[in-house]
Design a protein around this motif. Structure first.
Motif, PDB file in Angstrom:
ATOM      1  N   TYR A 105      -1.194   3.327 -17.001  1.00  0.00           N
ATOM      2  CA  TYR A 105      -1.090   4.291 -18.090  1.00  0.00           C
ATOM      3  C   TYR A 105      -0.329   3.704 -19.279  1.00  0.00           C
ATOM      4  O   TYR A 105      -0.681   3.961 -20.439  1.00  0.00           O
ATOM      5  N   ARG A 106       0.678   2.897 -19.025  1.00  0.00           N
ATOM      6  CA  ARG A 106       1.398   2.238 -20.128  1.00  0.00           C
ATOM      7  C   ARG A 106       0.447   1.336 -20.904  1.00  0.00           C
ATOM      8  O   ARG A 106       0.470   1.300 -22.134  1.00  0.00           O
ATOM      9  N   ASP A 107      -0.387   0.600 -20.182  1.00  0.00           N
ATOM     10  CA  ASP A 107      -1.361  -0.281 -20.836  1.00  0.00           C
ATOM     11  C   ASP A 107      -2.351   0.523 -21.669  1.00  0.00           C
ATOM     12  O   ASP A 107      -2.691   0.138 -22.791  1.00  0.00           O
ATOM     13  N   VAL A 108      -2.825   1.645 -21.138  1.00  0.00           N
ATOM     14  CA  VAL A 108      -3.779   2.489 -21.865  1.00  0.00           C
ATOM     15  C   VAL A 108      -3.122   3.041 -23.127  1.00  0.00           C
ATOM     16  O   VAL A 108      -3.712   3.003 -24.217  1.00  0.00           O
ATOM     17  N   TRP A 144       0.820  -1.205   0.000  1.00  0.00           N
ATOM     18  CA  TRP A 144       0.000   0.000   0.000  1.00  0.00           C
ATOM     19  C   TRP A 144       0.863   1.269   0.000  1.00  0.00           C
ATOM     20  O   TRP A 144       0.337   2.366   0.156  1.00  0.00           O
ATOM     21  N   SER A 145       2.155   1.138  -0.198  1.00  0.00           N
ATOM     22  CA  SER A 145       3.047   2.299  -0.133  1.00  0.00           C
ATOM     23  C   SER A 145       2.861   3.208  -1.346  1.00  0.00           C
ATOM     24  O   SER A 145       2.339   2.796  -2.389  1.00  0.00           O
ATOM     25  N   ASP A 146       3.319   4.443  -1.208  1.00  0.00           N
ATOM     26  CA  ASP A 146       3.247   5.404  -2.310  1.00  0.00           C
ATOM     27  C   ASP A 146       3.978   4.873  -3.540  1.00  0.00           C
ATOM     28  O   ASP A 146       3.482   4.981  -4.664  1.00  0.00           O
ATOM     29  N   ASP A 147       5.172   4.309  -3.330  1.00  0.00           N
ATOM     30  CA  ASP A 147       5.962   3.797  -4.448  1.00  0.00           C
ATOM     31  C   ASP A 147       5.230   2.673  -5.176  1.00  0.00           C
ATOM     32  O   ASP A 147       5.221   2.625  -6.411  1.00  0.00           O
ATOM     33  N   THR A 148       4.618   1.771  -4.420  1.00  0.00           N
ATOM     34  CA  THR A 148       3.891   0.658  -5.034  1.00  0.00           C
ATOM     35  C   THR A 148       2.714   1.174  -5.846  1.00  0.00           C
ATOM     36  O   THR A 148       2.487   0.736  -6.978  1.00  0.00           O
ATOM     37  N   PHE A 149       1.969   2.124  -5.296  1.00  0.00           N
ATOM     38  CA  PHE A 149       0.827   2.673  -6.033  1.00  0.00           C
ATOM     39  C   PHE A 149       1.282   3.466  -7.253  1.00  0.00           C
ATOM     40  O   PHE A 149       0.621   3.428  -8.300  1.00  0.00           O
ATOM     41  N   ALA A 150       2.392   4.165  -7.156  1.00  0.00           N
ATOM     42  CA  ALA A 150       2.910   4.901  -8.311  1.00  0.00           C
ATOM     43  C   ALA A 150       3.273   3.924  -9.433  1.00  0.00           C
ATOM     44  O   ALA A 150       2.964   4.174 -10.609  1.00  0.00           O
ATOM     45  N   ARG A 203       1.972   0.974  -9.923  1.00  0.00           N
ATOM     46  CA  ARG A 203       0.709   0.450 -10.469  1.00  0.00           C
ATOM     47  C   ARG A 203       0.084   1.447 -11.433  1.00  0.00           C
ATOM     48  O   ARG A 203      -0.434   1.065 -12.492  1.00  0.00           O
ATOM     49  N   MET A 204       0.100   2.717 -11.074  1.00  0.00           N
ATOM     50  CA  MET A 204      -0.469   3.745 -11.947  1.00  0.00           C
ATOM     51  C   MET A 204       0.326   3.852 -13.246  1.00  0.00           C
ATOM     52  O   MET A 204      -0.262   3.974 -14.337  1.00  0.00           O
ATOM     53  N   LEU A 205       1.656   3.801 -13.158  1.00  0.00           N
ATOM     54  CA  LEU A 205       2.473   3.843 -14.372  1.00  0.00           C
ATOM     55  C   LEU A 205       2.134   2.661 -15.279  1.00  0.00           C
ATOM     56  O   LEU A 205       2.010   2.816 -16.498  1.00  0.00           O
ATOM     57  N   GLY A 206       2.003   1.495 -14.689  1.00  0.00           N
ATOM     58  CA  GLY A 206       1.638   0.314 -15.470  1.00  0.00           C
ATOM     59  C   GLY A 206       0.284   0.478 -16.142  1.00  0.00           C
ATOM     60  O   GLY A 206       0.103   0.110 -17.313  1.00  0.00           O
TER      61      GLY A 206
END
Length: 181
Positions: free
Chosen positions: A166-169, A153-159, A161-164
């Motif tokens: 956006y890459r998929d999109v 649940w850390s900031d780095d982990t969520f960042a 996940r978000m990058l992944g």
């Protein structure tokens, strides 16, 4: 089966039912002044006033972390929590959790997360609190699980996940443009 405890009654109801408090043991309660008054009355009615310490609101920047670190377990009886942030905070400090899984907490509490999840029933809740407090090995296992799970649940982990995401999109958008050309 008894009805579930009301939000401000859960912790003291569990203690009342099955947890024997030994000399020197203390339950620390951080609650709003409104909830604290009700809980203080319950603790006094149960003869537990010498074993329950009401500390009021604790700042996340200072004293809350110290309180988590001093705990053998984080006992959370609220059935109105909308996010479950306090569970993750406790877990990040390596504190085993006993909680119900309703509303926001049901999105947090998963198998292997460092918690025992109680039914919304005083007897089950009290049994789980008693189990965690009475079993050093289990507490250690849950503490290790909690630390690892909180990292998810850390900031780095969520960042990441978000990058992944956006890459998929972007990748999908590019594939759509190529197929329409």
């Amino acid at each position: 089966m008894r009805p579930p405890p009301q939000p401000a009654q859960g912790a003291t109801a569990a203690i009342k039912e099955d947890v024997s408090v030994e000399p020197g043991e203390v339950v620390v309660v951080s609650a709003s002044m409104q909830d604290a008054r009700q809980l203080q009355q319950q603790a006094a009615a149960l003869g537990l006033q010498e074993h329950v310490l009401f500390v009021g609101y604790l700042s996340r920047d200072t004293s809350l972390s110290d309180c988590y670190c001093a705990a053998d377990a984080f006992v959370f009886a609220s059935n109105t929590e909308t996010q479950g942030l306090v569970l993750i905070e406790a877990m990040a400090q390596g504190v085993p959790v006993v909680s119900t899984a309703v509303r926001g907490t049901k999105d947090i509490l998963k198998p292997g997360c460092g918690a025992l999840v109680a039914e919304e029933d005083v007897d089950d809740f009290a049994a789980k609190v008693t189990t965690v407090l009475g079993d050093d090995a289990l507490r250690g296992e849950l503490a290790a699980q909690a630390r690892g799970y909180a990292r998810e649940w850390s900031d780095d982990t969520f960042a990441e996940r978000m990058l992944g995401f956006y890459r998929d999109v972007i990748h999908s958008a590019g594939a759509c443009q190529e197929s329409s050309a």
